[in-house]
Design an enzyme around this catalytic site. Structure first.
Site, PDB file in Angstrom:
ATOM      1  N   LYS A 102       0.859  -1.192   0.000  1.00 38.99           N
ATOM      2  CA  LYS A 102       0.000   0.000   0.000  1.00 38.99           C
ATOM      3  C   LYS A 102       0.888   1.233   0.000  1.00 38.99           C
ATOM      4  CE  LYS A 102      -4.417   1.150   0.288  1.00 38.99           C
ATOM      5  NZ  LYS A 102      -5.555   0.406  -0.286  1.00 38.99           N
TER       6      LYS A 102
HETATM    7  P1  NAD Z   1     -13.168   7.933  -3.028  1.00 38.53           P
HETATM    8  O1  NAD Z   1     -12.165   8.982  -2.783  1.00 38.53           O
HETATM    9  O2  NAD Z   1     -13.608   7.666  -4.421  1.00 38.53           O
HETATM   10  O3  NAD Z   1     -14.491   8.213  -2.170  1.00 38.53           O
HETATM   11  C1  NAD Z   1     -14.465   8.450  -0.803  1.00 38.53           C
HETATM   12  C2  NAD Z   1     -15.856   8.880  -0.372  1.00 38.53           C
HETATM   13  O4  NAD Z   1     -15.875   9.006   1.047  1.00 38.53           O
HETATM   14  C3  NAD Z   1     -16.296  10.231  -0.931  1.00 38.53           C
HETATM   15  O5  NAD Z   1     -17.672  10.178  -1.232  1.00 38.53           O
HETATM   16  C4  NAD Z   1     -16.030  11.183   0.231  1.00 38.53           C
HETATM   17  O6  NAD Z   1     -16.847  12.350   0.200  1.00 38.53           O
HETATM   18  C5  NAD Z   1     -16.402  10.279   1.393  1.00 38.53           C
HETATM   19  N1  NAD Z   1     -15.833  10.738   2.653  1.00 38.53           N
HETATM   20  C6  NAD Z   1     -14.591  11.215   2.902  1.00 38.53           C
HETATM   21  N2  NAD Z   1     -14.486  11.548   4.199  1.00 38.53           N
HETATM   22  C7  NAD Z   1     -15.669  11.255   4.774  1.00 38.53           C
HETATM   23  C8  NAD Z   1     -16.189  11.357   6.090  1.00 38.53           C
HETATM   24  N3  NAD Z   1     -15.441  11.865   7.073  1.00 38.53           N
HETATM   25  N4  NAD Z   1     -17.451  10.920   6.315  1.00 38.53           N
HETATM   26  C9  NAD Z   1     -18.196  10.404   5.312  1.00 38.53           C
HETATM   27  N5  NAD Z   1     -17.774  10.294   4.051  1.00 38.53           N
HETATM   28  C10 NAD Z   1     -16.520  10.705   3.794  1.00 38.53           C
HETATM   29  O7  NAD Z   1     -12.576   6.615  -2.346  1.00 38.53           O
HETATM   30  P2  NAD Z   1     -12.933   5.111  -2.673  1.00 38.53           P
HETATM   31  O8  NAD Z   1     -11.988   4.620  -3.711  1.00 38.53           O
HETATM   32  O9  NAD Z   1     -14.408   4.979  -2.864  1.00 38.53           O
HETATM   33  O10 NAD Z   1     -12.498   4.405  -1.310  1.00 38.53           O
HETATM   34  C11 NAD Z   1     -13.345   4.355  -0.179  1.00 38.53           C
HETATM   35  C12 NAD Z   1     -12.874   3.263   0.751  1.00 38.53           C
HETATM   36  O11 NAD Z   1     -12.870   2.013   0.053  1.00 38.53           O
HETATM   37  C13 NAD Z   1     -11.458   3.418   1.293  1.00 38.53           C
HETATM   38  O12 NAD Z   1     -11.421   2.891   2.596  1.00 38.53           O
HETATM   39  C14 NAD Z   1     -10.629   2.546   0.364  1.00 38.53           C
HETATM   40  O13 NAD Z   1      -9.438   2.103   0.980  1.00 38.53           O
HETATM   41  C15 NAD Z   1     -11.592   1.410   0.142  1.00 38.53           C
HETATM   42  N6  NAD Z   1     -11.326   0.625  -1.075  1.00 38.53           N
HETATM   43  C16 NAD Z   1     -11.343   1.216  -2.308  1.00 38.53           C
HETATM   44  C17 NAD Z   1     -11.117   0.435  -3.434  1.00 38.53           C
HETATM   45  C18 NAD Z   1     -11.202   1.001  -4.826  1.00 38.53           C
HETATM   46  O14 NAD Z   1     -11.134   0.213  -5.793  1.00 38.53           O
HETATM   47  N7  NAD Z   1     -11.382   2.305  -5.005  1.00 38.53           N
HETATM   48  C19 NAD Z   1     -10.849  -0.945  -3.303  1.00 38.53           C
HETATM   49  C20 NAD Z   1     -10.852  -1.504  -2.025  1.00 38.53           C
HETATM   50  C21 NAD Z   1     -11.102  -0.704  -0.928  1.00 38.53           C
END
Ligand code: NAD
Length: 409
Positions: A102
């Protein structure tokens, strides 16, 4: 509780079931390599900002290491370490030929211009290019990084090492990316939520859902689940939550985000806080934003019977135990959000073969991988009478442990 401590506790619960000796636990828990780099960033106005970036490479016993890159103001070494080890367990539980890594930069990307973001990304690659690549460690998107970020990374990495699109995944589809990659994590959450309900004899139409986070994971989970007739009563992002008893109009919310960049100003539901969303009287919670949102402090307020961990590490270890004791079924992050790394793997395979799959093939193969992993985890949980999380860790640790010892230390 710090993020890495929580992951170690989950690890130890499973390691106890496997009777792993202490030295083997240490070997499996410790990262292979941790790199901290300085990123001098020239701002558009000529100012200099000095940022800190990380790449933690946890384990490569089963193949090249794989893991996202996060730009967030709360990124630190402990968090990256925790997320890197989760990637090792995630790739193992869905049986991909990968290890775990990561990366992250401690920065508020919302305050950077596009050009500043690009300069920062390229500077970061300058610092880590020697330790990443298609056979070593393949980065991918995570919070506040996207397909464009991946394109910059590929371009900068190729300046040193020559053409090789498999050096990174999550690229734009028209630039060696995979169809279906962007939707994969959220879609995977939806597929697995459906399988879980089926196993328990419940119906999506009678399942009220609240989704926290409406970025890549949350919005695609909402899309897939609303198309599968789940009743999504609440959604949220950093601007707050939106609730409507009986169900929200998800296509309207998706359109709003497309037009305005976030849910701020969405009028399709009553405004609630993110904390209220977690405590709603719903059947299923899908935390898909940050880690550590369900802890000892708020676990007693949770009313949902199912939690699908779209985000990494949204439930900490003490809260997880309490939920298990109360009979709440938690589908753990290392399975629930593994759809993303699975389609990243498909992208890497396609890049290496210079052959592109159509969307149907990607979706079918994704369904196949996640279904097989879900069945493995479900059977393991029944066998040991443990939570789905402990079962997933047992499977993952067993696979990584045997790969390490089969190839010799
Ligand atoms: P992203 O940046 O696309 O979206 C994040 C979302 O969370 C946004 O809507 C943002 O407004 C919201 N957010 C941020 N701070 C917040 C808060 N304090 N309260 C509520 N909402 C809040 O990110 P993502 O890629 O969707 O990732 C989200 C989670 O999923 C992370 O934990 C990431 O590690 C995990 N994840 C993502 C992927 C991927 O393929 N993108 C894969 C596995 C895990």
């Amino acid at each position: 509780m710090k993020a890495n401590e929580a992951v170690q506790l989950f690890f130890d619960r499973a390691a106890d079931k496997l009777d792993l000796p202490e030295s083997h636990r240490t070997l499996l828990k410790t990262a292979k390599r941790e790199v901290t780099v300085e990123i001098p960033l020239e701002m558009d106005d000529g100012d200099l900002q000095v940022l800190i970036g990380y790449r933690v490479q946890h384990n490569n016993a089963r193949g090249p290491m794989k893991g996202g890159l996060r730009y967030h103001w709360e990124v630190d070494l402990d968090e990256v370490r925790a997320l890197a080890s989760l990637m090792t367990w995630k790739t193992a539980v869905v049986n991909l030929p990968y290890g775990g890594a990561k990366g992250g930069i401690c920065v508020d990307p919302r305050k950077l211009s596009r050009k500043e973001n690009e300069r920062m990304t390229r500077k970061f690659v300058d610092q880590i290019h020697e330790i990443v690549g298609p056979d070593q460690d393949i980065p991918a998107p995570d919070m506040y990084t996207n397909a464009e970020t991946m394109s910059w990374i590929r371009n900068q990495w190729e300046k040193y090492h020559g053409f090789n699109p498999a050096c990174i995944t999550g690229k734009p589809v028209e630039n060696y990316g995979a169809k279906g990659r962007e939707e994969a994590t959220g879609r995977g959450c939806g597929i697995l939520a459906f399988k879980l309900l089926q196993r328990r004899g419940h119906n999506p139409r009678e399942t009220r859902v609240a989704i926290q986070g409406f970025g890549n994971v949350g919005s695609h989970a909402a899309k897939y689940m609303s198309e599968s007739e789940f009743r999504i009563e609440a959604i949220s992002d950093i601007s707050g939550g939106y609730y409507r008893k009986g169900g929200l109009d998800i296509p309207a919310a998706l359109k709003h985000v497309l037009q305005h960049g976030s849910l701020a100003g969405f009028c399709g539901g009553d405004k609630i806080s993110n904390e209220e969303l977690l405590a709603l009287d719903v059947d299923m919670l899908v935390p898909s934003a940050l880690g550590g949102v369900i802890t000892e402090a708020n676990v007693d307020n949770i009313k949902a019977h199912y939690i699908i961990e779209g985000a990494n590490g949204p439930v900490n270890a003490p809260a997880d135990q309490k939920l298990f004791d109360r009979g709440v079924v938690v589908l753990p992050d290392i399975l629930a959000n593994a759809g993303g790394v699975t389609v990243s793997y498909f992208e890497w395979v396609q890049n290496r073969q210079f052959y592109s799959w159509d969307l149907n093939r990607v979706r079918q193969q994704l369904d196949g991988v996640l279904t097989a992993a879900f069945e493995d985890v479900w059977q393991e949980a029944q066998h040991h009478n443990v939570s789905l999380r402990t079962a997933a860790f047992i499977i993952a640790i067993r696979r990584v442990h045997s790969a390490m010892f089969l190839s010799g230390l």
